[in-house]
Design an enzyme around this catalytic site. Structure first.
Site, PDB file in Angstrom:
ATOM      1  N   GLY A 109      10.544   3.361   3.925  1.00 40.36           N
ATOM      2  CA  GLY A 109       9.747   2.187   4.280  1.00 40.36           C
ATOM      3  C   GLY A 109       8.906   1.655   3.140  1.00 40.36           C
ATOM      4  N   VAL A 113       0.806  -1.224   0.000  1.00 46.43           N
ATOM      5  CA  VAL A 113       0.000   0.000   0.000  1.00 46.43           C
ATOM      6  C   VAL A 113       0.838   1.274   0.000  1.00 46.43           C
ATOM      7  CG1 VAL A 113      -2.144  -0.947   0.938  1.00 46.43           C
ATOM      8  CG2 VAL A 113      -0.356  -0.217   2.515  1.00 46.43           C
ATOM      9  N   GLY A 114       2.143   1.146   0.167  1.00 48.13           N
ATOM     10  CA  GLY A 114       2.964   2.368   0.167  1.00 48.13           C
ATOM     11  C   GLY A 114       4.432   2.046  -0.005  1.00 48.13           C
ATOM     12  N   LYS A 142       4.874  -2.131   8.188  1.00 49.51           N
ATOM     13  CA  LYS A 142       5.864  -1.282   7.515  1.00 49.51           C
ATOM     14  C   LYS A 142       7.248  -1.907   7.678  1.00 49.51           C
ATOM     15  CE  LYS A 142       5.800   3.507   7.774  1.00 49.51           C
ATOM     16  NZ  LYS A 142       6.256   4.848   8.208  1.00 49.51           N
ATOM     17  N   ASP A 150       5.307  15.829  10.134  1.00 43.68           N
ATOM     18  CA  ASP A 150       5.108  15.407   8.733  1.00 43.68           C
ATOM     19  C   ASP A 150       3.611  15.425   8.408  1.00 43.68           C
ATOM     20  OD1 ASP A 150       6.108  14.657   6.279  1.00 43.68           O
ATOM     21  OD2 ASP A 150       6.255  12.525   6.757  1.00 43.68           O
ATOM     22  N   THR A 155       5.237  -0.384   2.826  1.00 38.82           N
ATOM     23  CA  THR A 155       4.104  -0.715   3.710  1.00 38.82           C
ATOM     24  C   THR A 155       3.150  -1.688   3.011  1.00 38.82           C
ATOM     25  OG1 THR A 155       4.313   1.486   4.663  1.00 38.82           O
ATOM     26  CG2 THR A 155       2.313   0.294   5.193  1.00 38.82           C
ATOM     27  N   GLY A 193       7.583   4.446   0.593  1.00 40.01           N
ATOM     28  CA  GLY A 193       8.159   5.756   0.913  1.00 40.01           C
ATOM     29  C   GLY A 193       9.670   5.715   0.821  1.00 40.01           C
TER      30      GLY A 193
HETATM   31  N1  LIG Z   1      -1.806   2.206   9.788  1.00 38.56           N
HETATM   32  C1  LIG Z   1      -2.097   2.285   8.497  1.00 38.56           C
HETATM   33  N2  LIG Z   1      -3.306   1.902   8.060  1.00 38.56           N
HETATM   34  C2  LIG Z   1      -3.603   1.928   6.736  1.00 38.56           C
HETATM   35  N3  LIG Z   1      -2.761   2.326   5.775  1.00 38.56           N
HETATM   36  C3  LIG Z   1      -1.539   2.716   6.153  1.00 38.56           C
HETATM   37  C4  LIG Z   1      -1.138   2.722   7.527  1.00 38.56           C
HETATM   38  N4  LIG Z   1       0.127   3.164   7.595  1.00 38.56           N
HETATM   39  C5  LIG Z   1       0.501   3.422   6.340  1.00 38.56           C
HETATM   40  N5  LIG Z   1      -0.490   3.154   5.460  1.00 38.56           N
HETATM   41  C6  LIG Z   1      -0.461   3.289   3.999  1.00 38.56           C
HETATM   42  O1  LIG Z   1       0.877   3.171   3.558  1.00 38.56           O
HETATM   43  C7  LIG Z   1       1.310   4.383   2.925  1.00 38.56           C
HETATM   44  C8  LIG Z   1       2.742   4.668   3.332  1.00 38.56           C
HETATM   45  O2  LIG Z   1       2.800   4.798   4.747  1.00 38.56           O
HETATM   46  P1  LIG Z   1       3.782   5.820   5.463  1.00 38.56           P
HETATM   47  O3  LIG Z   1       3.505   7.218   4.949  1.00 38.56           O
HETATM   48  O4  LIG Z   1       3.677   5.593   6.930  1.00 38.56           O
HETATM   49  O5  LIG Z   1       5.169   5.294   4.891  1.00 38.56           O
HETATM   50  P2  LIG Z   1       6.536   6.012   4.655  1.00 38.56           P
HETATM   51  O6  LIG Z   1       7.449   4.933   4.229  1.00 38.56           O
HETATM   52  O7  LIG Z   1       6.908   6.798   5.880  1.00 38.56           O
HETATM   53  O8  LIG Z   1       6.217   6.994   3.457  1.00 38.56           O
HETATM   54  P3  LIG Z   1       6.825   8.449   3.141  1.00 38.56           P
HETATM   55  O9  LIG Z   1       8.323   8.305   3.058  1.00 38.56           O
HETATM   56  O10 LIG Z   1       6.167   8.768   1.792  1.00 38.56           O
HETATM   57  O11 LIG Z   1       6.359   9.355   4.250  1.00 38.56           O
HETATM   58  C9  LIG Z   1       0.317   5.445   3.369  1.00 38.56           C
HETATM   59  O12 LIG Z   1       0.160   6.454   2.410  1.00 38.56           O
HETATM   60  C10 LIG Z   1      -0.966   4.653   3.538  1.00 38.56           C
HETATM   61  O13 LIG Z   1      -1.610   4.491   2.290  1.00 38.56           O
END
Ligand SMILES: Nc1ncnc2c1ncn2[C@@H]1O[C@H](COP(=O)(O)OP(=O)(O)OP(=O)(O)O)[C@@H](O)[C@H]1O
Length: 282
Positions: free
Chosen positions: A41, A35-36, A58, A151, A43, A38
């Site tokens: 990370g 789902v993500g 994650k 953030d 996810t 970043g």
């Molecule tokens: N607890 C959660 N429940 C549902 N979806 C989630 C959750 N945590 C993260 N996601 C999904 O995963 C995606 C990425 O999560 P997150 O922003 O925490 O990751 P990241 O690796 O820190 O990303 P970035 O570097 O872009 O900030 C989110 O946009 C969301 O769609």
């Protein structure tokens, strides 16, 4: 062609290859979808085979090594100290095959970013105020527990059934905490040059308020339609482009620290509520 950058990005992609659907992580979490992805990370939406409930897992990006693992561990520590139904709960933190994973409660909904840019949703002033009040309640809760989120952006806010959820505390810090050492700068060919990473924000409530100002502008721009005769003209400021009520414009200027900044989140909340209950919107 420069081989070193090419090879290192190839190796990073290979190391960060995501877990496949139906793989079981930590002998418990069945991957259903990614789902993500970043900067630090990856996810996944998983099914917790012990409880049958969906969870968000994650993974620290393997190519970002110790730094990504430290960020994930920090996020777990902060989530453990929070307890709010509209912020993910930390369920587990585990290591498997030298990969670190954080398991959180799954909050369903679309990010505000997807709603605006993919689904074409438009938000007027009143919607923006309603959503910002909900978001501010969550941010104030985080502050009351001694942290700043740092953030607060449209991809980190989920929206479902008129409810707002705040995710991604990966950059959060204790209020007043000294910013950590910079993220490792990107190395270039033979380390002759480095690309500096972005400076960290101050660990103070005002940093989150400033982000909320930008968040509100993203929402309000979703409903912005440039006039035909404006097209091609010189770039105008948001104050000129958006037809906002004077009070809302002034509030955003204070959030963005273009006018006297808010002294606290409570003062901003007071202004938001009084503007929303104002008869202007009836
Ligand atoms: N607890 C959660 N429940 C549902 N979806 C989630 C959750 N945590 C993260 N996601 C999904 O995963 C995606 C990425 O999560 P997150 O922003 O925490 O990751 P990241 O690796 O820190 O990303 P970035 O570097 O872009 O900030 C989110 O946009 C969301 O769609």
């Amino acid at each position: 062609m420069r081989w070193f950058p090419f090879l290192s990005s190839f190796v990073a992609e290979w190391r960060d290859y995501p877990a496949e659907v139906n793989r079981v992580l930590g002998q418990r979490y069945l991957v259903q979808a990614m789902v993500g992805a970043g900067s630090y990370g990856l996810t996944y939406k998983c099914m917790d085979q012990f409880t049958g409930k969906p969870v968000a897992v994650k993974q620290a990006r393997p190519s970002k090594e110790l730094y990504a693992r430290q960020l994930l561990a920090r996020e777990a520590t902060i989530l453990k100290s929070l307890n709010h139904p509209r912020i993910p709960a930390c369920i587990d933190l585990f290591t498997e095959h030298r990969n670190e994973y954080l398991v959180m409660s799954f909050l369903s909904g679309d990010t505000l970013e997807d709603l605006i840019f993919e689904k074409g949703k438009k938000y007027g002033e009143q919607d923006c105020l309603r959503i910002t009040i909900q978001l501010l309640e969550l941010v104030v809760y985080v502050h009351s527990q001694g942290y700043v989120h740092l953030d607060v952006r449209i991809p980190n806010v989920l929206f479902k059934d008129e409810q707002i959820y705040l995710i991604d505390l990966g950059l959060a810090r204790a209020i007043g905490e000294t910013p950590p050492p910079q993220a490792p700068a990107q190395r270039c060919l033979f380390q002759k040059h480095t690309v500096p990473s972005r400076p960290f924000k101050e660990s103070e409530e005002a940093s989150d308020l400033l982000d909320i100002g930008h968040f509100m502008l993203f929402m309000l721009y979703s409903a912005y339609e440039p006039d035909r005769d404006e097209e091609g003209n010189e770039k105008r400021s948001w104050q000129e482009e958006l037809q906002l009520s004077p009070r809302l414009k002034f509030m955003i200027e204070r959030l963005l620290q273009l006018s006297e900044p808010y002294s606290s989140s409570a003062e901003f909340m007071h202004d938001l509520k009084s503007l929303l209950t104002n008869n202007d919107y009836e």
